[in-house]
Design an enzyme around this catalytic site. Structure first.
Site, PDB file in Angstrom:
ATOM      1  N   TYR A 144       5.500  -4.962  14.718  1.00 22.49           N
ATOM      2  CA  TYR A 144       6.508  -5.253  15.743  1.00 22.49           C
ATOM      3  C   TYR A 144       5.867  -5.188  17.119  1.00 22.49           C
ATOM      4  CZ  TYR A 144       6.841  -0.078  15.671  1.00 22.49           C
ATOM      5  OH  TYR A 144       6.576   1.259  15.670  1.00 22.49           O
ATOM      6  N   PRO A 145       6.400  -6.006  18.029  1.00 30.06           N
ATOM      7  CA  PRO A 145       5.932  -5.922  19.413  1.00 30.06           C
ATOM      8  C   PRO A 145       6.794  -4.952  20.215  1.00 30.06           C
ATOM      9  CG  PRO A 145       7.291  -7.874  19.158  1.00 30.06           C
ATOM     10  CD  PRO A 145       7.327  -7.151  17.832  1.00 30.06           C
TER      11      PRO A 145
HETATM   12  O1  76R Z   1      -5.230   6.808  19.948  1.00 25.44           O
HETATM   13  C1  76R Z   1      -4.911   7.955  19.545  1.00 25.44           C
HETATM   14  O2  76R Z   1      -4.830   8.286  18.343  1.00 25.44           O
HETATM   15  C2  76R Z   1      -4.588   8.953  20.597  1.00 25.44           C
HETATM   16  C3  76R Z   1      -3.141   9.218  20.724  1.00 25.44           C
HETATM   17  C4  76R Z   1      -2.315   7.951  20.827  1.00 25.44           C
HETATM   18  C5  76R Z   1      -2.217   7.049  21.911  1.00 25.44           C
HETATM   19  C6  76R Z   1      -2.936   7.074  23.249  1.00 25.44           C
HETATM   20  C7  76R Z   1      -1.457   7.469  19.794  1.00 25.44           C
HETATM   21  C8  76R Z   1      -1.315   8.048  18.556  1.00 25.44           C
HETATM   22  N1  76R Z   1      -0.810   6.333  20.250  1.00 25.44           N
HETATM   23  C9  76R Z   1      -1.259   6.049  21.518  1.00 25.44           C
HETATM   24  C10 76R Z   1      -0.887   4.979  22.316  1.00 25.44           C
HETATM   25 MN1  76R Z   1       0.701   5.349  19.303  1.00 25.44          MN
HETATM   26  N2  76R Z   1       2.125   4.368  18.307  1.00 25.44           N
HETATM   27  C11 76R Z   1       3.015   3.486  18.880  1.00 25.44           C
HETATM   28  C12 76R Z   1       4.047   3.207  17.939  1.00 25.44           C
HETATM   29  O3  76R Z   1       7.835   2.905  17.272  1.00 25.44           O
HETATM   30  C13 76R Z   1       7.533   3.537  18.308  1.00 25.44           C
HETATM   31  O4  76R Z   1       8.299   4.410  18.801  1.00 25.44           O
HETATM   32  C14 76R Z   1       6.234   3.237  19.035  1.00 25.44           C
HETATM   33  C15 76R Z   1       5.264   2.370  18.219  1.00 25.44           C
HETATM   34  C16 76R Z   1       3.756   3.903  16.772  1.00 25.44           C
HETATM   35  C17 76R Z   1       4.540   3.907  15.483  1.00 25.44           C
HETATM   36  C18 76R Z   1       2.542   4.627  17.025  1.00 25.44           C
HETATM   37  C19 76R Z   1       1.915   5.440  16.090  1.00 25.44           C
HETATM   38  N3  76R Z   1       0.940   4.166  20.912  1.00 25.44           N
HETATM   39  C20 76R Z   1       0.148   4.131  22.018  1.00 25.44           C
HETATM   40  C21 76R Z   1       0.597   3.048  22.882  1.00 25.44           C
HETATM   41  C22 76R Z   1      -0.030   2.650  24.221  1.00 25.44           C
HETATM   42  C23 76R Z   1       0.742   3.379  25.298  1.00 25.44           C
HETATM   43  C24 76R Z   1       0.297   3.126  26.711  1.00 25.44           C
HETATM   44  O5  76R Z   1      -0.884   2.871  26.964  1.00 25.44           O
HETATM   45  O6  76R Z   1       1.195   3.235  27.598  1.00 25.44           O
HETATM   46  C25 76R Z   1       1.689   2.486  22.262  1.00 25.44           C
HETATM   47  C26 76R Z   1       2.504   1.299  22.760  1.00 25.44           C
HETATM   48  C27 76R Z   1       1.913   3.188  21.037  1.00 25.44           C
HETATM   49  C28 76R Z   1       2.929   2.936  20.165  1.00 25.44           C
HETATM   50  N4  76R Z   1       0.366   6.565  17.648  1.00 25.44           N
HETATM   51  C29 76R Z   1      -0.562   7.566  17.524  1.00 25.44           C
HETATM   52  C30 76R Z   1       0.923   6.342  16.393  1.00 25.44           C
HETATM   53  C31 76R Z   1       0.298   7.241  15.460  1.00 25.44           C
HETATM   54  C32 76R Z   1       0.624   7.271  13.957  1.00 25.44           C
HETATM   55  C33 76R Z   1      -0.608   7.999  16.157  1.00 25.44           C
HETATM   56  C34 76R Z   1      -1.520   9.098  15.618  1.00 25.44           C
HETATM   57  C35 76R Z   1      -2.809   8.448  15.271  1.00 25.44           C
HETATM   58  C36 76R Z   1      -3.882   9.384  14.807  1.00 25.44           C
HETATM   59  O7  76R Z   1      -4.020  10.470  15.370  1.00 25.44           O
HETATM   60  O8  76R Z   1      -4.566   8.993  13.856  1.00 25.44           O
END
Ligand code: 76R
Length: 248
Positions: A144-145
């Protein structure tokens, strides 16, 4: 003005969703259908070769529901390669019975909200593997976006770096609870497509998508600042499964 977060970019991504015109497919002769499947599978073999040479990764998926039947997902170092892949596919016999139903162009992105200072991203193997992801073998995919909100009184982009970092820390902590169950690829699409990010998740149990996304909805950054586009879900296709899926 708030400070922009520093991002690292990796491979470009094309989510190429197709619907199949089943009536046209059924009207083809068995020989033509066989040749069309063989042609796509020979492309898939060349994608595998590219992956073996660490020059990209590609996968085929079935998508459930009316939004699409198939997803061809490609990660490549350049946009040119993605354009060439799309054109090559469009020239196949099989493409004649498909219509693009949705597509998404983005580039794998890591932001340094929670990065550790003393690693060199150009050489760090973990960071490099995240920037150049190999599509995992999990059974299910969810795409999804999404955007971060820019509304009066609720504008992600006017928050201070400290406020955003704290929320992203909490976001990361929730994500980490799903370690081993879900692989996520975040790709940035500001300037590339209609939303700001593409979220691609891989898991063996589709309920994991529901639980993770639901739990994140209660977390501040998603609850207050995130907006979501269309959700697509499906299964990874092996070559045999692709053949079986198209068997009529
Ligand atoms: O990269 C990393 O693992 C460090 C922590 C982290 C960042 C910086 C992280 C972890 N995410 C990051 C950035 Mn994420 N993520 C999403 C979604 O559905 C929703 O509510 C949001 C959709 C999911 C499901 C998800 C999962 N993440 C981001 C960003 C960029 C934000 C910005 O720059 O402003 C977005 C848009 C975003 C969205 N995130 C994680 C996950 C998961 C499962 C993790 C843990 C990953 C791990 O530790 O292996």
């Amino acid at each position: 003005m708030s400070e922009a977060v520093h991002t690292l970019e990796g491979w470009f991504v094309h989510h190429d969703f197709r619907t199949i015109d089943w009536s046209s497919w059924k009207l083809l002769s068995p020989e033509d259908r066989q040749a069309a499947v063989d042609e796509v599978l020979s492309l898939a073999a060349s994608w595998k070769e590219t992956e073996n040479q660490k020059q990209g990764s590609s996968g085929m998926f079935t998508i459930l529901g009316h939004k699409a039947d198939l997803l061809f997902l490609h990660f490549r170092p350049t946009l040119e390669e993605l354009i060439e892949l799309e054109a090559t596919f469009n020239k196949t016999k099989f493409a004649d019975v498909t219509l693009p139903s949705y597509s998404y162009v983005s580039v794998v992105e890591l932001s340094n909200y929670v990065a550790s200072d003393n690693v060199d991203p150009e050489t760090d193997p973990y960071i490099q593997s995240r920037l150049k992801p190999i599509i995992p073998d999990n059974k299910n995919i969810c795409f999804y976006p999404m955007n971060k909100r820019r509304e009066a009184g609720q504008n992600w982009y006017t928050l201070s770096m400290e406020e955003r970092r704290e929320m992203m820390r909490s976001h990361g902590l929730i994500g980490r609870k799903y370690a081993g169950k879900v692989t996520q690829v975040i790709s940035g699409s500001v300037g590339l497509d209609d939303w700001e990010w593409g979220v691609t998740l891989f898991a063996d149990d589709p309920v994991t998508f529901k639980k993770l996304i639901y739990e994140m909805r209660f977390d501040e950054v998603s609850a207050k600042y995130s907006e979501f586009g269309t959700f697509l879900v499906g299964n990874k296709l092996s070559e045999e499964a692709f053949r079986a899926y198209l068997d009529v």
